[in-house]
Motif scaffolding. Structure first.
Motif, PDB file in Angstrom:
ATOM      1  N   ILE A 243       0.841  -1.209   0.000  1.00  0.00           N
ATOM      2  CA  ILE A 243       0.000   0.000   0.000  1.00  0.00           C
ATOM      3  C   ILE A 243       0.867   1.246   0.000  1.00  0.00           C
ATOM      4  CG2 ILE A 243      -1.715   1.300   1.293  1.00  0.00           C
ATOM      5  CD1 ILE A 243      -2.751  -1.383   2.373  1.00  0.00           C
ATOM      6  N   LEU A 244       1.894   1.262   0.848  1.00  0.00           N
ATOM      7  CA  LEU A 244       2.751   2.440   0.959  1.00  0.00           C
ATOM      8  C   LEU A 244       3.409   2.769  -0.364  1.00  0.00           C
ATOM      9  CD1 LEU A 244       4.643   2.059   4.373  1.00  0.00           C
ATOM     10  CD2 LEU A 244       2.650   3.434   3.855  1.00  0.00           C
ATOM     11  N   ASN A 245       3.921   1.766  -1.026  1.00  0.00           N
ATOM     12  CA  ASN A 245       4.720   2.002  -2.216  1.00  0.00           C
ATOM     13  C   ASN A 245       3.896   2.258  -3.467  1.00  0.00           C
ATOM     14  OD1 ASN A 245       7.148   1.761  -0.821  1.00  0.00           O
ATOM     15  ND2 ASN A 245       7.124  -0.465  -1.000  1.00  0.00           N
ATOM     16  N   THR A 246       2.567   2.191  -3.354  1.00  0.00           N
ATOM     17  CA  THR A 246       1.710   2.559  -4.486  1.00  0.00           C
ATOM     18  C   THR A 246       1.255   4.013  -4.387  1.00  0.00           C
ATOM     19  OG1 THR A 246      -0.250   1.730  -3.320  1.00  0.00           O
ATOM     20  CG2 THR A 246       0.860   0.221  -4.839  1.00  0.00           C
ATOM     21  N   LEU A 247       1.557   4.658  -3.279  1.00  0.00           N
ATOM     22  CA  LEU A 247       1.137   6.047  -3.080  1.00  0.00           C
ATOM     23  C   LEU A 247       2.190   6.999  -3.626  1.00  0.00           C
ATOM     24  CD1 LEU A 247      -0.173   5.762   0.595  1.00  0.00           C
ATOM     25  CD2 LEU A 247      -1.521   5.763  -1.504  1.00  0.00           C
ATOM     26  N   ASP A 248       1.734   8.081  -4.252  1.00  0.00           N
ATOM     27  CA  ASP A 248       2.653   9.091  -4.784  1.00  0.00           C
ATOM     28  C   ASP A 248       3.223   9.959  -3.677  1.00  0.00           C
ATOM     29  OD1 ASP A 248       2.278   8.235  -7.384  1.00  0.00           O
ATOM     30  OD2 ASP A 248       0.572   9.574  -7.717  1.00  0.00           O
ATOM     31  N   ASP A 249       2.432  10.218  -2.645  1.00  0.00           N
ATOM     32  CA  ASP A 249       2.883  11.072  -1.546  1.00  0.00           C
ATOM     33  C   ASP A 249       3.684  10.263  -0.540  1.00  0.00           C
ATOM     34  OD1 ASP A 249       1.716  13.351  -2.545  1.00  0.00           O
ATOM     35  OD2 ASP A 249      -0.194  13.000  -1.525  1.00  0.00           O
ATOM     36  N   PRO A 250       4.688  10.880   0.089  1.00  0.00           N
ATOM     37  CA  PRO A 250       5.482  10.183   1.111  1.00  0.00           C
ATOM     38  C   PRO A 250       4.617   9.825   2.317  1.00  0.00           C
ATOM     39  CG  PRO A 250       6.595  12.170   0.341  1.00  0.00           C
ATOM     40  CD  PRO A 250       5.208  12.223  -0.195  1.00  0.00           C
ATOM     41  N   VAL A 251       4.827   8.628   2.864  1.00  0.00           N
ATOM     42  CA  VAL A 251       4.072   8.141   4.023  1.00  0.00           C
ATOM     43  C   VAL A 251       5.044   7.518   5.018  1.00  0.00           C
ATOM     44  CG1 VAL A 251       2.251   6.587   4.828  1.00  0.00           C
ATOM     45  CG2 VAL A 251       2.051   7.681   2.592  1.00  0.00           C
ATOM     46  N   ILE A 252       4.788   7.769   6.313  1.00  0.00           N
ATOM     47  CA  ILE A 252       5.618   7.219   7.381  1.00  0.00           C
ATOM     48  C   ILE A 252       4.711   6.506   8.377  1.00  0.00           C
ATOM     49  CG2 ILE A 252       7.348   7.711   9.153  1.00  0.00           C
ATOM     50  CD1 ILE A 252       7.829  10.403   7.789  1.00  0.00           C
ATOM     51  N   LEU A 253       5.148   5.348   8.851  1.00  0.00           N
ATOM     52  CA  LEU A 253       4.472   4.636   9.930  1.00  0.00           C
ATOM     53  C   LEU A 253       5.357   4.702  11.162  1.00  0.00           C
ATOM     54  CD1 LEU A 253       3.211   1.444   8.049  1.00  0.00           C
ATOM     55  CD2 LEU A 253       2.010   3.582   8.432  1.00  0.00           C
ATOM     56  N   PHE A 254       4.756   5.093  12.311  1.00  0.00           N
ATOM     57  CA  PHE A 254       5.481   5.214  13.569  1.00  0.00           C
ATOM     58  C   PHE A 254       4.891   4.270  14.612  1.00  0.00           C
ATOM     59  CE2 PHE A 254       5.703   9.469  11.669  1.00  0.00           C
ATOM     60  CZ  PHE A 254       7.069   9.669  11.643  1.00  0.00           C
ATOM     61  N   ASP A 255       5.721   3.931  15.611  1.00  0.00           N
ATOM     62  CA  ASP A 255       5.182   3.221  16.762  1.00  0.00           C
ATOM     63  C   ASP A 255       4.704   4.232  17.791  1.00  0.00           C
ATOM     64  OD1 ASP A 255       7.415   4.203  18.072  1.00  0.00           O
ATOM     65  OD2 ASP A 255       8.456   2.288  18.185  1.00  0.00           O
TER      66      ASP A 255
END
Length: 526
Positions: A243-255
Motif C-alpha cells: 500500500i505504501l509504495n503505491t502512493l505518490d505522496d510520502p508516508v511514514i508509519l510510527f510506533d
C-alpha cells in the motif's frame, strides 16, 4: 476413586487439546508458538501430577514428580514469552533472539533437578496426612529453592507488566478490557495457587501438591480469550508495504514513541533516507531544529486525527523541504493501538508560487500607486496637479451646496520666472519651482509657473488681503541659484465662489483675469 488423579488427568487432556487448537494459529500469530509450548508444559505438569498422586511406591512417585517438574519449571519462562509477544514488544528479530536467553534459566533448573538431583521444591516424599497421596517436605536451607522462587516471581511479574502494556497502548474496547482483565486475574490466581505448593510443604506435609488443579481455571480463561476475543486475530498493517509504495505522496508509519516503523519509497525519493537509516530514530530526526510540536502530538493522541499541518523536513543532504501533513492513529479491528501514520506532501512549489504571487501583487500595487501619483500629482513639486485641483474644487462645491461654506480661489503666476529660466537654464527653473512650492501652502500646480490655493472665504474685508501679502513676502525672498541670488515675484488674483454666481468656470476665469491685472500692476511699478 482418587479425586486429585482425575482432576489432574482431565486438566492434562484439556491442555493437550488446547495445544492442538493453538497449533493451527501458529502461522497467524507469533504469540501462538509460546502459548502452544505453554499448554504442553501444563499438560505434562498435570499428567505427571496425576500419576504422582496415585504412585504405589516412592520410586514411582519420584519418577512422576520429575516428569511434572518439566512443566512447572518451564511455564514461567513460556508465560513471559507469550505475554511479550502479545504486547508486540519485539522491535526486531535480533531483539527476539536475545530474549530467548531467558530459557537458559529453566534449562539450568531442569538439569539440576533431573541430573544432579538438586531438589528444587522437595527434600523428601511422604504420604500426606490428608490421605490424598504423596506430599513433599521442603528445606528452606537450599539455595535452589530461593533461586526458583525468584525465577517464578520475576517471570510472572514482568509478564503481568506486558499484559498491562498490551492493554494500555491506547484506548481500550470493551472486549479488550475483559480480555486483559482475564489474563491478569489468571496470572494472579496461578501465582496464588502455586504459592501453596511453594510454602505449605515448608511447614507441613498434610496436603499433596494442588496447584495443578488450579490450572483448570487457567484453561477456562485462556480458552475464553482464544474463542470469544480472538487474541490471535492478525494485527498490524496488512500488506502495508504494498500500500505504501503505491502512493505518490510520502508516508511514514510510527510506533507509540514516534519511532520509525516503515516508510514509503516516495519518502526515500524525497529525503534520500532508507528505513535502515531511520530505524530506532524518532520523527524529530528529520525535522528542522529536530523538534516536533508537542501540542500536535497531544491532539493526535486525543482526537486520533490531524489535518493540514505544516512542518519543515530536512533531507539527508541538509536540504530543507516545506511540507504539509495529515496524521492519524492506526488501530486494528479490536480497537487496539498499532501506531501512527503520517502522510506528507511537498509544498515547495506552492510556497514558491505564493511568494511569486505576493511579489507580483506588491509590484502591481506599486505600479498602481505610481500611476496614481503620475495621474494626480506634479512630479517636480509633489503638489496636486490640475486634474486633482478640479476634483478638490468639485468637492468644495458639493460642501457649499450642503452647508453654504463659501471659499475663495487664489490664482498665482510667478513674475520674472521665464527670464530666470532662460538665463540660468531649466535646472535653475526647476529649483525655483520646487522651492516656491515649499515656501507657499499651495493647493496645486496648474502647469508652468502657475499655482492655486483654495481658501475659506474670509468674513473680514482685509482677511484675504493679509493672506496674499504673506505669500508675496515669502516669494519675494531671493532664490540662491549657483551662488547667485535671483529675485522672483508673484502675481495673485482671487475670486469668491458665491460672488461668481456659484459657477466654477466663471470663478476660475475671473480669478485668472484678476491675476493678470496684478501682474500688470507689478510691471507698471518697475
Amino acid at each position: 476413586m482418587h479425586i486429585l488423579f482425575y482432576c489432574s488427568f482431565a486438566n492434562s487432556i484439556l491442555f493437550f487439546v488446547m495445544a492442538i487448537y493453538v497449533a493451527e494459529k501458529v502461522r497467524k500469530s507469533k504469540a501462538a508458538m509460546p502459548l502452544l509450548l505453554l499448554y504442553l508444559s501444563f499438560s505434562v505438569w498435570c499428567l505427571g501430577s496425576a500419576f504422582f498422586n496415585v504412585a504405589e511406591t516412592k520410586e514411582q512417585a519420584f519418577f512422576w514428580y520429575d516428569v511434572s517438574s518439566i512443566g512447572w519449571i518451564f511455564f514461567p519462562a513460556l508465560s513471559l514469552h507469550f505475554f511479550k509477544h502479545l504486547a508486540y514488544s519485539f522491535q526486531s528479530k535480533k531483539h527476539e533472539k536475545r530474549f530467548m536467553s531467558i530459557y537458559s534459566a529453566p534449562v539450568l533448573l531442569l538439569v539440576l533437578e533431573l541430573f544432579f538431583h538438586q531438589n528444587l521444591l522437595r527434600d523428601e516424599l511422604v504420604q500426606s496426612g490428608s490421605g490424598l497421596g504423596w506430599a513433599m517436605t521442603i528445606s528452606v536451607k537450599s539455595p535452589f529453592y530461593y533461586l526458583y522462587i525468584l525465577y517464578v516471581i520475576v517471570c510472572i511479574s514482568v509478564g503481568i507488566f506486558y499484559v498491562r502494556r498490551w492493554g494500555n497502548l491506547n484506548s481500550l474496547t470493551e472486549h479488550k478490557v475483559q480480555s486483559r482483565n482475564l489474563f491478569l486475574l489468571t496470572a494472579l490466581v496461578l501465582l496464588a495457587g502455586f504459592s501453596l505448593d511453594l510454602f505449605i510443604p515448608v511447614f507441613s506435609s498434610f496436603l499433596p501438591p494442588v496447584s495443578n488443579v488450579v490450572l483448570f481455571f487457567l484453561f477456562l480463561t485462556t480458552a475464553l480469550n482464544l474463542k470469544k476475543y480472538d487474541i490471535f486475530k492478525p494485527p498490524g498493517f496488512v500488506a502495508y508495504t504494498t500500500i505504501l509504495n503505491t502512493l505518490d505522496d510520502p508516508v511514514i508509519l510510527f510506533d507509540e514513541e514516534y519511532k520509525f516503523f516503515s516508510i514509503s519509497k516516495a519518502l526515500t525519493a524525497m529525503l534520500s533516507y532508507t528505513i535502515d537509516d531511520l530505524k530506532g530514530k524518532q520523527l524529530p530526526y528529520i525535522l528542522k531544529n529536530h523538534s516536533y510540536n508537542q501540542e500536535n502530538a497531544k491532539t493526535l493522541s486525543m482526537q486520533k486525527f490531524l489535518y493540514d499541518k505544516e512542518l519543515i523536513l530536512v533531507a539527508k543532504n541538509g536540504l530543507e523541504i516545506p511540507a504539509v501533513y495529515s496524521a492519524s492513529v492506526v488501530e486494528d479491528a479490536r480497537g487496539d493501538f498499532l501506531g501512527y501514520i503520517l502522510c506528507l506532501r511537498d509544498i515547495s512549489m506552492r510556497i514558491t508560487r505564493e511568494k511569486e504571487l505576493i511579489e507580483s501583487t506588491k509590484r502591481y500595487k506599486e505600479l498602481i500607486a505610481e500611476q496614481y501619483v503620475m495621474a494626480n500629482f506634479d512630479l517636480l513639486t509633489g503638489l496636486p496637479n490640475r486634474r486633482s485641483f478640479f476634483a478638490m474644487l468639485e468637492e468644495r462645491v458639493k460642501t457649499y451646496k450642503k452647508v453654504h461654506e463659501d471659499f475663495t480661489v487664489l490664482y498665482m503666476d510667478l513674475n520674472g520666472f521665464k527670464d530666470a529660466n532662460d538665463t540660468y537654464g531649466h535646472l535653475a527653473g526647476d529649483i525655483i519651482l520646487k522651492e516656491t512650492a515649499d515656501r507657499g501652502a499651495f493647493a496645486a500646480r496648474m502647469g508652468g509657473d502657475e499655482f492655486v490655493i483654495l481658501y475659506p472665504a474670509c468674513e473680514m474685508p482685509d482677511g484675504i488681503t493679509g493672506v496674499i501679502k504673506g505669500i508675496k513676502e515669502l516669494i519675494d525672498q531671493p532664490f540662491l541659484i549657483q551662488g547667485t541670488k535671483i529675485h522672483i515675484g508673484i502675481a495673485i488674483g482671487y475670486k469668491t465662489f458665491s460672488e461668481m454666481g456659484e459657477d466654477t468656470n466663471n470663478l476660475m476665469g475671473q480669478a485668472d483675469l484678476a491675476m493678470y491685472e496684478d501682474k500688470l500692476k507689478s510691471k507698471a511699478k518697475k
